[in-house]
Scaffold this motif. Structure first.
Motif, mmCIF file in Angstrom:
data_model
loop_
_atom_site.group_PDB
_atom_site.id
_atom_site.type_symbol
_atom_site.label_atom_id
_atom_site.label_comp_id
_atom_site.label_asym_id
_atom_site.label_seq_id
_atom_site.Cartn_x
_atom_site.Cartn_y
_atom_site.Cartn_z
ATOM 1 N N LEU A 108 0.869 -1.181 0.000
ATOM 2 C CA LEU A 108 0.000 0.000 0.000
ATOM 3 C C LEU A 108 0.901 1.225 0.000
ATOM 4 O O LEU A 108 1.702 1.403 0.913
ATOM 5 N N GLU A 109 0.791 2.027 -1.034
ATOM 6 C CA GLU A 109 1.634 3.224 -1.218
ATOM 7 C C GLU A 109 3.125 2.893 -1.152
ATOM 8 O O GLU A 109 3.919 3.595 -0.534
ATOM 9 N N GLY A 110 3.498 1.786 -1.770
ATOM 10 C CA GLY A 110 4.911 1.416 -1.838
ATOM 11 C C GLY A 110 5.482 0.787 -0.573
ATOM 12 O O GLY A 110 6.676 0.553 -0.488
ATOM 13 N N ARG A 111 4.644 0.506 0.414
ATOM 14 C CA ARG A 111 5.106 -0.101 1.673
ATOM 15 C C ARG A 111 4.357 -1.415 1.907
ATOM 16 O O ARG A 111 3.158 -1.500 1.649
ATOM 17 N N VAL A 112 5.065 -2.399 2.436
ATOM 18 C CA VAL A 112 4.446 -3.681 2.762
ATOM 19 C C VAL A 112 3.768 -3.541 4.124
ATOM 20 O O VAL A 112 4.414 -3.167 5.105
ATOM 21 N N ILE A 113 2.470 -3.803 4.163
ATOM 22 C CA ILE A 113 1.727 -3.659 5.419
ATOM 23 C C ILE A 113 1.489 -5.024 6.057
ATOM 24 O O ILE A 113 1.482 -6.047 5.376
#
Length: 133
Positions: A108-113
């Protein structure tokens, strides 16, 4: 070379000091009662969020797996930016489990959540924090 006599402490008290004491007292008193407060399974703890993420974007991401009842994004009180974690409440336990299965380790938005169920302690923390906002 001259040395400043200025102290490293701020002359005005920190805005957190007056809350820190009452929050810790509330947590210690409510821990004995927290055994009866269980997560029904539809509350999710989300970490690894971008600092630019908004509640609307987080809700949109989770709505792909079911109906989102509530989104609580923890933000810095001064900058209003996300602190990188939040809480999402889905309408049913099955939808929450689907979110854990399909959205955990998603981007999500370039970050792994990371998506997981809320523990009792985190649930109490959320309720206390909402009361101070």
């Amino acid at each position: 070379m001259s040395y400043s006599r200025r102290s490293s402490y701020s002359p005005s008290p920190s805005p957190y000091k007056r809350y820190r004491r009452s929050v810790s007292r509330s947590l210690s008193r409510s821990r004995s009662r927290s055994r009866s407060v269980e997560n029904p399974g539809n509350n999710l703890y989300v970490t690894g969020l971008s600092h630019r993420i908004t509640k609307r974007e987080l809700e949109k991401h989770f709505s792909s797996e079911g109906k989102v009842v509530d989104v609580h994004l923890v933000v810095d009180p001064w900058t209003r930016e996300s602190r990188g974690f939040g809480f999402v409440t889905m309408s049913t336990i099955e939808e929450a489990e689907r979110c854990i299965k399909y959205l955990n380790r998603s981007v999500l938005e370039g970050r792994v959540i990371t998506v997981e169920k809320v523990s009792c302690v985190l649930q109490l923390f959320t309720k206390l924090q909402k009361s101070y906002i």
